[in-house]
Design an enzyme around this catalytic site. Structure first.
Site, PDB file in Angstrom:
ATOM      1  N   HIS A   1      77.267  19.442  39.749  1.00  0.00           N
ATOM      2  CA  HIS A   1      76.110  20.101  39.123  1.00  0.00           C
ATOM      3  C   HIS A   1      76.502  21.365  38.362  1.00  0.00           C
ATOM      4  O   HIS A   1      75.674  21.907  37.612  1.00  0.00           O
ATOM      5  CB  HIS A   1      75.058  20.457  40.172  1.00  0.00           C
ATOM      6  CG  HIS A   1      74.400  19.279  40.802  1.00  0.00           C
ATOM      7  ND1 HIS A   1      73.794  18.275  40.065  1.00  0.00           N
ATOM      8  CD2 HIS A   1      74.259  18.917  42.110  1.00  0.00           C
ATOM      9  CE1 HIS A   1      73.306  17.360  40.885  1.00  0.00           C
ATOM     10  NE2 HIS A   1      73.580  17.716  42.120  1.00  0.00           N
TER      11      HIS A   1
ATOM     12  N   ASP B   1      77.332   9.781  43.046  1.00  0.00           N
ATOM     13  CA  ASP B   1      76.423  10.577  43.852  1.00  0.00           C
ATOM     14  C   ASP B   1      74.973  10.188  43.537  1.00  0.00           C
ATOM     15  O   ASP B   1      74.660   9.762  42.422  1.00  0.00           O
ATOM     16  CB  ASP B   1      76.644  12.053  43.526  1.00  0.00           C
ATOM     17  CG  ASP B   1      75.958  13.005  44.487  1.00  0.00           C
ATOM     18  OD1 ASP B   1      76.636  13.571  45.338  1.00  0.00           O
ATOM     19  OD2 ASP B   1      74.725  13.193  44.360  1.00  0.00           O
TER      20      ASP B   1
ATOM     21  N   HIS C   1      72.538  12.103  43.032  1.00  0.00           N
ATOM     22  CA  HIS C   1      71.992  13.028  42.031  1.00  0.00           C
ATOM     23  C   HIS C   1      72.890  13.044  40.794  1.00  0.00           C
ATOM     24  O   HIS C   1      74.113  13.003  40.898  1.00  0.00           O
ATOM     25  CB  HIS C   1      71.871  14.433  42.619  1.00  0.00           C
ATOM     26  CG  HIS C   1      71.038  14.473  43.866  1.00  0.00           C
ATOM     27  ND1 HIS C   1      71.592  14.385  45.116  1.00  0.00           N
ATOM     28  CD2 HIS C   1      69.699  14.573  44.031  1.00  0.00           C
ATOM     29  CE1 HIS C   1      70.623  14.430  46.026  1.00  0.00           C
ATOM     30  NE2 HIS C   1      69.472  14.543  45.394  1.00  0.00           N
TER      31      HIS C   1
ATOM     32  N   ASP D   1      75.737  10.250  49.471  1.00  0.00           N
ATOM     33  CA  ASP D   1      74.311  10.419  49.726  1.00  0.00           C
ATOM     34  C   ASP D   1      73.484   9.241  49.198  1.00  0.00           C
ATOM     35  O   ASP D   1      72.249   9.293  49.220  1.00  0.00           O
ATOM     36  CB  ASP D   1      73.791  11.739  49.152  1.00  0.00           C
ATOM     37  CG  ASP D   1      74.200  11.982  47.718  1.00  0.00           C
ATOM     38  OD1 ASP D   1      74.930  11.148  47.150  1.00  0.00           O
ATOM     39  OD2 ASP D   1      73.815  13.021  47.158  1.00  0.00           O
TER      40      ASP D   1
END
Length: 347
Positions: A159, A195, A197, A284
């Protein structure tokens, strides 16, 4: 599989996260490291401490003023008399100027933050340095030996944009590793982000470039953090047109549908003749992860590792997300063992 890990990764122990309107203990915590390490060692993988690579590789992808801010934020925050952890409460939003960095540490905090989810605390900069050292140690090993490697990075990185932190990320480990490989002579590198996200930071760093192909499978940003990036029509710009591939998937996506998207991503990596694969490994996507919404079971991570090995590329895995603490170590090791099972000559 050789694993790289820096004990400095433990130095960040944040107490505060803003989640669903409440201040909670962060999901990203040092205990995640111990759970993964335990299973890594049970699997018989060697764990090696990386060398210190300094700030040179960081500056190759991150803005120098941003890096300086991360290094000085905590002491500046304390010197200003603030009692809690450093959490931004205002940003240069659309109705404000974004071409000026305030002198105040509070103003700088908002300028360099993506959101209010991630606090800065004592040890953050040192932990981020250790995390990127693990990434660099792993990719250097793969470049030198052609053997796969794993970096147990903490904090994660995908991120982190060129000049912004957020989503628990401060330095973009995948981008730093990819640039290191390019500087070492690779013509084109693939970064595959699995991931839950979207890796908004990795996308931003390479969006106008054609020497890194970025492909991300992630929760649909219409309903999933980080919301404002990760849509399918974001395909790169300028020389980077066609080198950014997003596969946004709805909550509850089946493993079969997810794997179909993976096939498309791997086909693009092959078509663009990438010479190295860096996997932003977020586990995740597990069905019981507390802040995600995909349906992988632990056994499915074995199949994921096997399929990645079939791509036939020198591969480095970098730890990103994964917050179901009881299963995180099992799921990571399942990917790595699945990969080795399909490519035993690389052990």
């Amino acid at each position: 599989m050789l694993t790289f890990f820096s004990e400095d990764s433990r130095l960040r122990r944040a107490r505060t996260e803003l989640h669903d309107g409440a201040l909670v203990s962060p999901f990203e915590c040092p205990e995640r490291i111990d759970l993964v390490l335990r299973h890594i060692r049970q699997a018989g993988f060697e764990v090696r401490t990386p060398e210190a690579y300094g700030l040179g590789p960081v500056h190759a992808v991150h803005d120098a003023d941003y890096v300086s801010f991360l290094e000085t934020c905590w002491p500046s925050w304390q010197a200003a008399g603030h009692e809690g952890e450093a959490i931004p409460n205002i940003w240069p939003a659309r109705s404000m100027r974004s071409d000026h960095v305030p002198r105040s540490v509070s103003g700088k905090l908002g300028y360099y933050a993506l959101g209010a989810d991630t606090s800065l605390c004592e040890g953050t900069f040192s932990a981020a340095m250790g995390s990127k050292d693990a990434a660099l140690g792993a990719v250097a090993h793969t470049l030198h030996t052609q053997a796969p490697s794993f970096a147990l990075c903490r904090p994660p990185g995908h991120h982190a944009a060129s000049d912004q932190f957020g989503g628990y990320c401060f330095f973009n480990n995948a981008a730093i590793a990819a640039q290191y490989a390019l500087d070492a002579g690779k013509r084109r590198v693939a970064v595959l982000d699995v991931d839950f996200h979207h890796g908004n930071g990795t996308q931003e760093i390479f969006y106008t470039r054609n020497d890194v192909l970025f492909a991300s499978l992630h929760g649909d940003p219409e309903v999933t953090f980080p919301y404002y990036l990760g849509y399918a029509d974001e395909t790169g710009a300028g020389e980077g047109q066609g080198y950014n591939l997003n596969f946004p998937l709805p909550p509850g996506t089946s493993v079969a549908a997810w794997m179909q998207a993976l096939e498309q991503a791997l086909a693009a990596i092959q078509a663009q003749e990438c010479e190295l694969l860096i996997v932003s490994l977020g586990v995740d996507i597990f069905e019981d992860d507390p802040i995600s919404a995909f349906t992988f079971k632990s056994a499915d991570f074995i199949a994921l590792g096997e399929r990645l090995a079939q791509a036939g590329l020198p591969t480095t895995f970098l730890m990103e997300g994964g917050y179901a603490v009881e299963e995180i170590g099992v799921n990571v090791v399942n990917v790595l063992q699945g990969f080795e099972r399909e490519s035993p000559q690389d052990r």
